[in-house]
Every structure is written in C-alpha cells, then in structure tokens.
Write a protein that holds these residues in place. Structure first.
Motif, mmCIF file in Angstrom:
data_model
loop_
_atom_site.group_PDB
_atom_site.id
_atom_site.type_symbol
_atom_site.label_atom_id
_atom_site.label_comp_id
_atom_site.label_asym_id
_atom_site.label_seq_id
_atom_site.Cartn_x
_atom_site.Cartn_y
_atom_site.Cartn_z
ATOM 1 N N THR A 148 8.729 18.006 -3.181
ATOM 2 C CA THR A 148 8.160 16.417 -2.345
ATOM 3 C C THR A 148 8.117 15.201 -3.155
ATOM 4 N N VAL A 149 8.953 14.755 -1.963
ATOM 5 C CA VAL A 149 8.858 12.737 -2.483
ATOM 6 C C VAL A 149 7.868 12.733 -0.327
ATOM 7 N N GLY A 150 7.344 11.778 -0.333
ATOM 8 C CA GLY A 150 6.044 11.311 0.719
ATOM 9 C C GLY A 150 5.019 10.941 0.626
ATOM 10 N N TRP A 151 4.537 10.784 1.821
ATOM 11 C CA TRP A 151 2.640 9.777 2.260
ATOM 12 C C TRP A 151 2.020 10.756 2.286
ATOM 13 N N ARG A 152 0.705 10.757 2.028
ATOM 14 C CA ARG A 152 -0.278 11.505 2.419
ATOM 15 C C ARG A 152 -1.066 10.946 3.739
ATOM 16 N N PHE B 267 0.858 -1.320 -0.080
ATOM 17 C CA PHE B 267 0.006 0.206 -0.275
ATOM 18 C C PHE B 267 0.920 0.743 0.246
ATOM 19 N N SER B 268 1.590 1.607 1.083
ATOM 20 C CA SER B 268 2.885 2.625 0.832
ATOM 21 C C SER B 268 3.847 2.847 -0.644
ATOM 22 N N GLU C 235 -5.909 7.163 5.259
ATOM 23 C CA GLU C 235 -7.509 7.691 5.518
ATOM 24 C C GLU C 235 -8.577 7.380 5.160
ATOM 25 N N ALA C 236 -8.368 7.423 3.829
ATOM 26 C CA ALA C 236 -9.603 7.111 2.310
ATOM 27 C C ALA C 236 -9.745 6.256 2.501
ATOM 28 N N ALA C 237 -8.826 5.618 2.760
ATOM 29 C CA ALA C 237 -8.510 3.703 2.263
ATOM 30 C C ALA C 237 -8.678 2.683 3.111
ATOM 31 N N GLY C 238 -9.533 3.238 4.810
ATOM 32 C CA GLY C 238 -9.500 3.355 5.873
ATOM 33 C C GLY C 238 -8.759 2.862 6.859
ATOM 34 N N LEU C 239 -7.403 2.914 6.616
ATOM 35 C CA LEU C 239 -6.364 2.826 7.484
ATOM 36 C C LEU C 239 -5.595 3.830 7.925
#
Lengths: 139, 139
Positions: free
Chosen positions: B76-80, B59-60, B85-89
């Motif tokens: 920028t390189v990374g995660w939001r 997923f990541s 949250e949209a995937a319920g995680l």
C-alpha cells in the motif's frame, strides 16, 4: 437555472440529463448543477458539480490522466451526510437508468454506472462533500 | 482507494499468489522475480505519488508511507491519519485528493497507481512467459 460550460459530448449529455430532471431540481431547492469552475461565490448548499470528463477537464495533465477512461467525477456538496446521500441516491437512479445519446441521432449511445468514491467533510462550507464517479461504456 | 483512518491505494496481486503457489511452487527463480518486480513497482509508485503530492508544507510528502504485505506480493502507498494527529494536525489528505468546494482536486494517488499497474502487468507477463518457456524445455 443551470450554468454549464461543458464542451465535450459526455459532459454535455450528462449535464442535459441532470438539468432536465425536475425531481433533482426539487431536491436542490433552487440551487444549481454547476460545471467545475463555475460555482457561484454565493452558492448555498446543496448543489452538484460536474468535474468533467478527461477531454473537457481543466485540471492539470496528471489529474486528467486519472480519469482518462470516459469517466466523470460528480461532486455533491450538501448540508449534511444524510442530504448528500439522498441526492447521490437520486443521481444514481437517474444516471444508471439513462442511455446517453452523444451524437443526438441515436448512433452513439453510452450507458454508465455511478459509484460512490468518498464522503468527507468540506471545511469551507461546513457541510459534506460526496465524491462520485460516473464510468461510461458503449451501449 | 480507502478513506477512514488513512488514505492509500493498494496493489494486492492475487493472481500473482496463484501463479506462485500453484503453477511455479518449486520455481525459486519465478518467486524471486515476482517479489523483485513488486518491490520495484512499489518504489516507482511511491516516488510518483511523492512527486505529485502538494508541497505547501512538505508534511504530506514526508509522511507518505509504503508498506508491504508479509509475503511481499502486495503493498500500500498512502497516508495514515494517526501521523497527522500525532503532529497536532487535522487529517487533511482527503481535501487535496478529492478537492473541496473552494479548491480543485489534486489527486496524487490515482495517476501513480495507474502507471504502476501498467508497469507491473507488462513485466509480470514477461516473467510468467519466460517461466513457462523454461518449464517447456525442462530448464
């Protein structure tokens, strides 16, 4: 009581500084300053973990590379953010004000600065994980 | 590196803007060269970060983002957090980047960022030196 397996000079010097500090011991209320990988399974919050410098770090090579500039990661695990910040504040005053004597004879001296990297939740303990980085340079 | 609504490393090369805006404003070749270098470096950093990201669920890796600034001189390189949250995680990226009390840190961002930084500095210097030489001979 402390549990250290530090094999490298910077790690040892920082470990000695932390374990010899009575106010820190009081803040941790009987818990320990651990080196990475030696945390007791029944360790109770609050405690401090020295992740080690690049040379002494047991993490995979790509992770060691991230800290290959004479820096240590210091992790604080605490019951809540307030406690974590109190411990961090004490560590910062202690380490920023200390000259590390790597050779033991005053010939190899380092100074350093502790900075806060992140404060996040720690799901396994239900507490808070504060990540700090201690960068060093020759005095 | 920033923690909050996401976790990312950012390269925002201000001195590139200065060079482009002030010294070589009329030099289209320099501007194209620097933007191409930023794009190249960003791609390399993105790929390296993806390579180092834990792949238990993928997923990541699948939600690693690369975003450019409007002028394409930074990225920028990374995660939001909202992607998780949209995937319920829960937004668990900080847990593998910084580690937890029971799992060691596995930081993909810092090593990739350092490699990218070195790559960009070397080539940026070459672009600037070439442009200065070209100016000197009036090409």
């Amino acid at each position: 009581v402390t549990a250290f397996s530090a094999a490298w000079p910077i790690d040892k010097a920082v470990a000695t500084t932390l374990t010899g500090d009575a106010p820190l011991a009081a803040l941790l209320a009987g818990e320990q300053v651990y080196s990475q990988g030696t945390v007791a399974p029944d360790a109770a919050l609050d405690y401090v973990v020295l992740a080690g410098s690049a040379e002494g770090d047991a993490r995979p090579a790509f992770q060691r590379q991230a800290w290959a500039d004479g820096a240590l990661t210091i992790d604080v695990y605490a019951a809540d953010k307030g406690r974590a910040l109190v411990i961090y504040g004490h560590l910062r005053r202690l380490l920023d004000g200390t000259v590390l004597d790597l050779s033991g004879d005053g010939r190899t001296l380092l100074r350093g600065r502790l900075s806060l990297v992140a404060t996040i939740a720690d799901p396994p303990t239900g507490g808070v994980h504060l990540v700090a980085r201690y960068a060093t340079w020759a005095k | 590196m920033a923690v909050g609504r996401g976790l990312a490393t950012k390269i925002d090369v201000r001195n590139v803007r200065g060079v482009v805006a002030n010294l070589f404003a009329a030099d289209q070749r320099v501007q194209r060269g620097v933007r191409a270098l930023v794009a190249d470096t960003a791609g390399r950093q993105y790929q390296r970060t993806a390579d180092l990201t834990p792949k238990d669920t993928f997923f990541s890796v699948e939600h690693l983002r690369l975003d450019f600034t409007p002028d394409h001189l930074g990225y920028t390189v990374g995660w939001r957090a909202e992607d998780y949250e949209a995937a319920g995680l829960a937004f668990y990226v900080p847990y593998f980047v910084f580690g937890t009390s029971t799992s060691p840190a596995q930081d993909p961002l810092t090593p990739a960022q350092r490699e990218a930084d070195g790559y960009m500095r070397t080539r940026l210097g070459r672009i600037v030196r070439t442009a200065i030489a070209r100016k000197a001979v009036g090409a």
